[in-house]
Write an enzyme that holds these catalytic residues in place. Structure first.
Site, PDB file in Angstrom:
ATOM      1  CD  GLN A 272      -3.038  -0.392  -0.017  1.00  0.00           C
ATOM      2  OE1 GLN A 272      -3.504   0.741  -0.061  1.00  0.00           O
ATOM      3  NE2 GLN A 272      -3.254  -1.271  -0.964  1.00  0.00           N
TER       4      GLN A 272
ATOM      5  CD  GLU B  47      -6.943   7.371   2.008  1.00  0.00           C
ATOM      6  OE1 GLU B  47      -7.852   6.574   2.232  1.00  0.00           O
ATOM      7  OE2 GLU B  47      -6.824   7.979   0.943  1.00  0.00           O
TER       8      GLU B  47
END
Ligand code: FES
Ligand code: FES
Lengths: 179, 734
Positions: free
Chosen positions: B634, B701
Site C-alpha cells: 500500500q 492514504e
C-alpha cells in the site's frame, strides 16, 4: 462463412469460422469480422481472465501469448488468427501447480487489485521467451507496456527477477515437447 | 503441543492471491448471465445548455438493438435531491442521469443504447443525432476567481494573530502553488452487470467501494426498497472512484427495468473521464518564523473548483493548523463553481494537495532560514493537535524522521542547490512530512462456525486491492484462536452485516474491530455452549483457558479434554454472532493520525531536464501493522501515486469546448515500470491503545501524502529551480 440471425429472425450479420487452440484446447469458433481477440475471449467464450483496461493498446491489461509471443489482444481482430495457438492467464498453470511466474507474483505480493495481473504475467513470460532483457533496468524497460495503477511495480519487478530462471527452464521443456 | 503464534503482524501472502494470478477473480463486468444485453453510453458534446432534439431512429433500426434510453423514455426515477444523496455526496443537488434535457457538463451521459452485443450498441450509438441549445460555459478555475465563495467546510477559526505575527517574523516565505485536475483511472473501468430476476428484483454486480451505499441509492432512486442486492467480490482498483455510485449503475438498472432483461453497462476508458476527479486548486501560503526556524505564523488559503450543482469540499488547509507547532494560524478555503462535474474524493483527498503546498513551503522556509529541512521539522514538532485542542493518541513522527534519514543517508547531503552533481546528472535530495487522519466508523461483522467446523466471518465491506480479505482473515484467526486455513472472510454483498464505505484508510480500524469483537464473542459463546452439558470439563473455564486446533475445542492445560466443533454446531444449530463496534469514547479526548517522513532522490539530466526519481525512503508511523507485506505494498503504491502527482498526472481541458482533451491512457500519463526506482518502506514502532481495539491506524492514504512535495523539493535541490505548478514537466524546468 455462415450467418447468424438477429432476434427477429432476420439474417443479417455474417460470421466466419476459425480454428484456434486456446490453452491447449483446439476450438472451432464462428466470429464476427469485427470482433477483437480480447472480446472473443471475454464475451464469446467466457475467458474473462484476460482484462480490458483501455481497448486501445495503451495499458497492456489484455496481454496474451499468441504462438508464444506477447501481444495486446485488444489490438487484433480474432478472424485473423485461424490456426493460431493462444495462451491466456487461465492456461499458465499446469493443473493445480502454479506457473513459476504466478507463484512468484503471489510470494512477492506483485499486485493489489489484480486487474493488471493477468497481463503482467503473460507479458513477463513473453518477455522471458524473448530473451533480450537481463538487468533490472532492462526488465523495467521491457515491462513498461503493462500499466499498474495500484503501483505494485517494485514487487512486480522482484517477482519477475525471481521467476525468470524457472520460467526459462519451463519454456525450454515446452519447446522440447512440441518438437 | 506447539505454541500458537498470532497471524497478526505476519507478512502473509494474500488469501485471494492464487485466484488473482490464475484469472479466476471475477470483476463487475465479467459475470455471464443468460440473455445478457449490453449498454453503451452516449455523452454530450457541449458543456452547458439543453437538448432540443435527440434523434434515435437510426440507432433503433439497427437489428439487434433493443432500446435507446433518453430523458424522454426512461423508466420513472426520483425527482427530489434526497434519494440521490449517497454516503459520500457533497452538499447540494446530486447529478441525476437522464433526468431531463439540461446539460450540466461536457460528456454528461444523455442516452444509453442497449443491444445484443457490445459492438452493436457502440455502433448504434454513433448513429444518434443530438440538437442542442448551447449556453455559454465557464470551466477555467484561473479565469473565474471572481466567482469564488467560502467553502461549506468546518474550518477551525483563526488562532492568534497571523497577520501581526507575519509582520514581526524574522524569516518569511510567501508562495503560491497550483495543482491540476487528476482522474482516478483504476485499471478496471467502472461496470455494472444487472441480473433481472424472475420476480422483478435485481442482483447487481457493481464496481464500488460501498455495496450498501449503492443498494440504498438504487432503492431510493427507483423506489425499490428491499428489491436490490449489490455484489462486489473483487474491485479492479478504485482510489475513491467507487465511493459514490457512478452513472453506469442507474443507467444499467433503467435498461433492465425497461426491458425486463439482464443488462451490463461498462465505461470505455474515455468515459472514465466523465465523472469525478481531483479538483484543480490554487494554494496560497505565507509562513513566518524566528531566525532559528521556530514557526510563528501560517496563513494558508486554498481555492478549488467545484460543479454548479454540488459544493465538493475536502480537507485541503487543515493540515497547516495541526502538523506543526505554530501559535498564529489563519486558514481559508474558497470554491469556484464551474460548468463541470463535481470533484470526487481521490486517494488522500485534500491531503494530497494541501500537504504538498505546506511541505514545499516548509522547504522554502528551510532555505530562507538556512536550516536543514529535517531539522526545521524536528524543531517544530508537536504532539498536540491545536486545531482540535487535543493531544495525539500517538505520533511517532520523530522516529520517522530519524529512521528515514538514517536509511536514506541524509547526513551526507549538502545544503546548497546544485551541489551534488554526478557528471551530467544533477542529483537532488528532498524530503517532506506526510500526514493522514486515523478515523474509525461504526461497523458490524458476523462470525459463525459452519458444518465443517470452519470459522466464517463476513461484513459488507470490499477489497479494492488493499488486502481486506487477507487482513480480516488474520484478525479473525487471532481473535478466535484458529489457524488461518480454518478461517474464511467474506465481503462484498449488501446483505451482509453493515460496513462503512471502504475509504479514508478506516477499513481495518472499523471493520477489523467489528471482526475482532464478533470472533471474541463467538469464542465465548462456544465455551458457554459446552459448559451447558452436565458435568462439563469446561465448567468454570475462562476463554483464556481454552484453545482450538484441527477442528477441536480443548482445555489448554488438559488437551485430552476436548470436543469437536462440528458436534457443538450440530447439537445447537448454527453458532453465530453478529457484533457491532462504534468508535470508542476514549478517542474523544484525543486527536488521531498517521504520519510519515518521505525522502526522495532525483536525478535531473542537465541538458534535457528529464527527471528521474531514483530512490524513495518512506518511514511510516501507522500503529500496529496487521500484515507488513500488504501494508508495505500500500505504501509503495502510494509513493508511486505521489511520484505520478509530482511528475506525470494532469487532465487537461480545452476550455473552448469545456471538455477534457487527454482522456486516454496514452495521453493521461501515469508512471510505467521504467519510471519507478527503488522504494524502501519502514514501519516505525508505534503503540496506540486509544485509536481502536486493534491499535491499527490504516495505510491506504499515508503513502501518497508528502511525496509530491519531497520530489519537488528534491528537484529544487538538484536544479536550484522552484517549480510551483504540478506536474513538474520538462518545459517548466527549461
Ligand atoms: S486493453 Fe488492450 S492494451 Fe489496454
Ligand atoms: S494490481 Fe491493480 S492495477 Fe496492477
Amino acid at each position: 462463412m455462415s450467418s447468424t440471425k438477429d432476434h427477429s429472425g432476420v439474417t443479417t450479420v455474417a460470421t466466419y469460422p476459425i480454428a484456434i487452440e486456446i490453452n491447449g484446447k483446439p476450438q472451432q469458433l464462428d466470429v464476427h469480422p469485427w470482433t477483437t481477440l480480447l472480446d472473443l475471449l471475454r464475451e464469446q467464450i467466457g475467458l474473462t481472465g484476460t482484462k480490458k483496461g483501455c481497448d486501445h493498446g495503451q495499458c497492456g491489461a489484455c496481454t496474451v501469448l499468441l504462438n508464444g509471443k506477447r501481444i495486446n489482444s485488444c489490438l487484433t481482430i480474432a478472424v485473423m488468427h485461424d490456426g493460431a495457438s493462444l495462451t491466456t492467464v487461465e492456461g499458465l498453470a499446469s493443473g493445480d501447480d502454479l506457473h513459476p511466474m504466478q507463484a512468484a507474483f503471489v510470494k512477492h505480493d506483485a499486485f493489489q487489485c489484480g486487474y493488471c495481473t493477468p497481463g503482467q504475467l503473460c507479458s513477463a513470460v513473453g518477455m522471458t521467451a524473448e530473451g533480450r532483457a537481463e538487468t533490472s533496468d532492462e526488465l523495467r524497460e521491457h515491462m513498461s507496456g503493462n500499466l499498474c495503477r495500484c503501483g505494485a511495480y517494485p514487487n512486480i519487478l522482484s517477482a519477475i527477477e525471481e521467476a525468470m530462471p524457472a520460467t526459462r527452464e519451463q519454456l525450454e521443456r515446452d519447446k522440447g515437447v512440441s518438437r | 503441543m506447539t505454541v500458537k503464534t498470532s497471524p497478526v503482524g505476519k507478512p502473509l501472502d494474500r488469501v485471494d492471491g492464487p485466484m488473482k494470478v490464475q484469472g479466476q477473480a471475477k470483476y463487475a463486468g465479467e459475470f455471464p448471465l443468460p440473455g445478457l444485453l449490453y449498454g453503451h453510453i452516449v455523452n454530450s458534446t457541449i458543456a452547458r445548455g439543453r437538448i432540443l432534439h435527440i434523434d434515435t431512429r437510426a440507432a433503433e433500426a439497427v437489428p439487434g438493438i433493443e432500446a435507446v434510453l433518453t430523458h424522454e423514455n426512461r423508466p420513472p426515477i426520483a425527482s427530489y435531491d434526497k434519494p440521490y444523496e449517497d454516503d459520500d455526496a457533497a452538499d447540494g443537488s446530486p447529478f441525476r442521469p437522464l433526468f431531463n434535457d439540461r446539460i450540466l457538463y461536457n460528456s454528461q451521459p444523455i442516452a444509453l443504447v442497449v443491444g445484443e452485443s457490445l459492438e452493436l450498441a457502440r455502433y448504434a450509438a454513433s448513429l444518434i443525432k443530438v440538437e442542442y441549445q448551447t449556453e455559454e460555459h465557464a470551466t477555467d478555475l484561473l479565469t473565474n476567481l471572481d466567482q469564488m465563495s467560502t467553502a461549506p467546510a468546518d474550518l477551525p477559526g483563526p488562532r492568534g494573530d497571523a497577520k501581526q505575527a507575519l509582520n514581526n517574523a524574522a524569516v518569511k516565505v510567501e508562495v503560491q502553488y497550483t495543482t491540476p485536475v487528476e482522474h482516478h483511472n483504476p485499471m478496471e473501468p467502472h461496470a455494472s452487470t444487472v441480473h433481472y430476476l424472475p420476480d422483478g428484483t435485481l442482483e447487481v454486480y457493481d464496481k464500488t467501494q460501498g455495496v450498501q451505499n449503492c443498494m440504498r441509492y438504487l432503492e431510493d432512486v427507483f423506489d425499490m426498497e428491499g428489491q436490490i442486492r449489490i455484489l462486489t467480490p473483487f474491485v479492479g482498483g478504485a482510489f475513491g472512484s467507487g465511493l459514490r455510485p457512478q452513472h453506469q449503475l442507474p443507467l444499467a438498472v433503467m435498461a433492465a427495468l425497461k426491458l425486463k432483461r439482464s443488462v451490463r453497462v461498462s465505461f470505455a476508458r474515455q468515459q472514465m473521464f466523465t465523472f469525478g476527479y481531483r479538483p484543480r486548486s490554487i494554494q496560497r501560503l505565507t509562513m513566518g518564523a524566528s531566525s532559528d526556524g521556530q514557526l510563528q505564523a501560517i496563513y494558508h488559503q486554498a481555492i478549488a473548483q467545484t460543479s454548479r450543482f454540488e459544493d465538493y469540499t475536502e480537507q485541503q488547509v487543515e493540515w497547516s493548523g495541526m502538523l506543526y507547532k505554530c501559535p498564529n494560524v489563519t486558514l481559508d478555503y474558497q470554491l469556484v463553481p464551474l460548468d463541470v462535474y463535481t470533484p470526487l474524493d481521490m486517494r488522500a483527498p485534500g491531503g494530497t494537495i494541501g500537504v504538498y503546498a505546506l511541505e514545499c513551503a516548509m522547504d522554502e522556509l528551510a532555505y530562507a532560514a538556512n536550516i536543514d529541512p529535517v531539522e526545521l521539522r524536528q524543531k517544530n514538532f508537536t504532539d498536540f493537535n491545536a486545531n482540535e485542542g487535543k493531544p495525539y493518541s500517538s505520533k511517532a513522527l520523530l522516529e520517522c524522521y530519524e529512521q528515514g534519514a538514517e536509511r536514506f543517508g541524509w547526513s551526507k547531503r549538502t545544503m546548497a542547490p546544485r551541489s551534488m552533481q554526478d557528471g551530467h546528472q544533477l542529483i537532488g535530495w528532498g524530503m517532506a512530512t506526510g500526514m493522514w487522519e486515523a478515523m474509525q466508523m461504526p461497523a458490524s461483522a458476523k462470525a459463525c462456525i459452519d458444518a465443517t467446523g470452519k470459522l466464517i466471518v463476513s461484513s459488507a465491506t470490499t477489497d479494492i486491492g488493499t488486502g481486506t480479505y487477507t487482513v480480516m482473515t488474520q484478525i479473525a484467526a487471532e481473535a478466535m484462536g484458529f489457524p488461518m486455513d480454518q478461517v474464511e472472510f467474506k465481503l462484498g454483498d449488501s446483505n451482509m452485516a453493515k460496513a462503512p464505505l471502504q475509504g479514508g484508510s478506516f477499513t481495518v480500524s472499523s471493520v477489523g474491530s467489528a471482526v475482532q469483537k464478533a470472533c471474541q464473542e463467538l469464542r465465548m459463546k462456544l465455551l458457554d455452549t459446552v459448559q451447558q452439558t452436565p458435568a462439563s470439563p469446561f465448567s468454570g473455564k475462562t476463554p483464556d483457558e481454552i484453545d482450538f486446533a484441527d477442528g477441536w475445542l480443548f482445555i489448554k492445560d488438559a488437551p485430552e479434554q476436548r470436543v469437536k466443533l462440528t458436534d457443538i454446531a450440530a447439537e445447537t444449530g448454527a453458532l453465530e454472532v453478529e457484533a457491532s463496534v462504534e468508535p470508542g469514547e476514549v478517542r474523544d479526548g484525543y486527536a488521531t493520525g498517521t504520519h510519515s517522513a518521505v525522502f526522495v532522490e532525483v536525478k535531473v539530466d542537465e541538458d534535457t531536464g528529464m527527471v528521474k526519481v531514483s530512490r524513495v525512503v518512506s518511514a511510516v508511523a501507522a500503529g500496529r501493522v496487521v500484515n507488513p507485506k500488504t501494508a508495505s505494498n500500500q505504501i509503495m503504491g502510494g509513493v508511486v501515486w505521489g511520484v505520478s502527482q509530482a511528475l506525470h498526472e494532469e487532465t487537461q481541458m480545452d476550455h473552448n469546448l469545456g471538455r477534457f482533451m487527454n482522456h486516454s491512457l496514452a495521453e493521461y500519463h501515469i508512471p510505467v515500470q521504467a519510471d519507478i526506482g527503488d522504494i524502501d518502506v519502514i514501519f516505525v514502532e508505534e503503540h496506540d491503545e486509544i485509536v481502536n481495539a486493534l491499535g491499527s491506524k490504516g495505510v491506504g492514504e499515508i503513502g501518497i501524502v508528502g511525496v509530491a512535495a519531497a520530489v519537488s523539493n528534491a528537484i529544487f535541490h538538484a536544479t536550484g529551480k522552484r517549480v510551483r505548478d504540478l506536474p513538474v514537466t520538462l518545459d517548466k524546468l527549461m
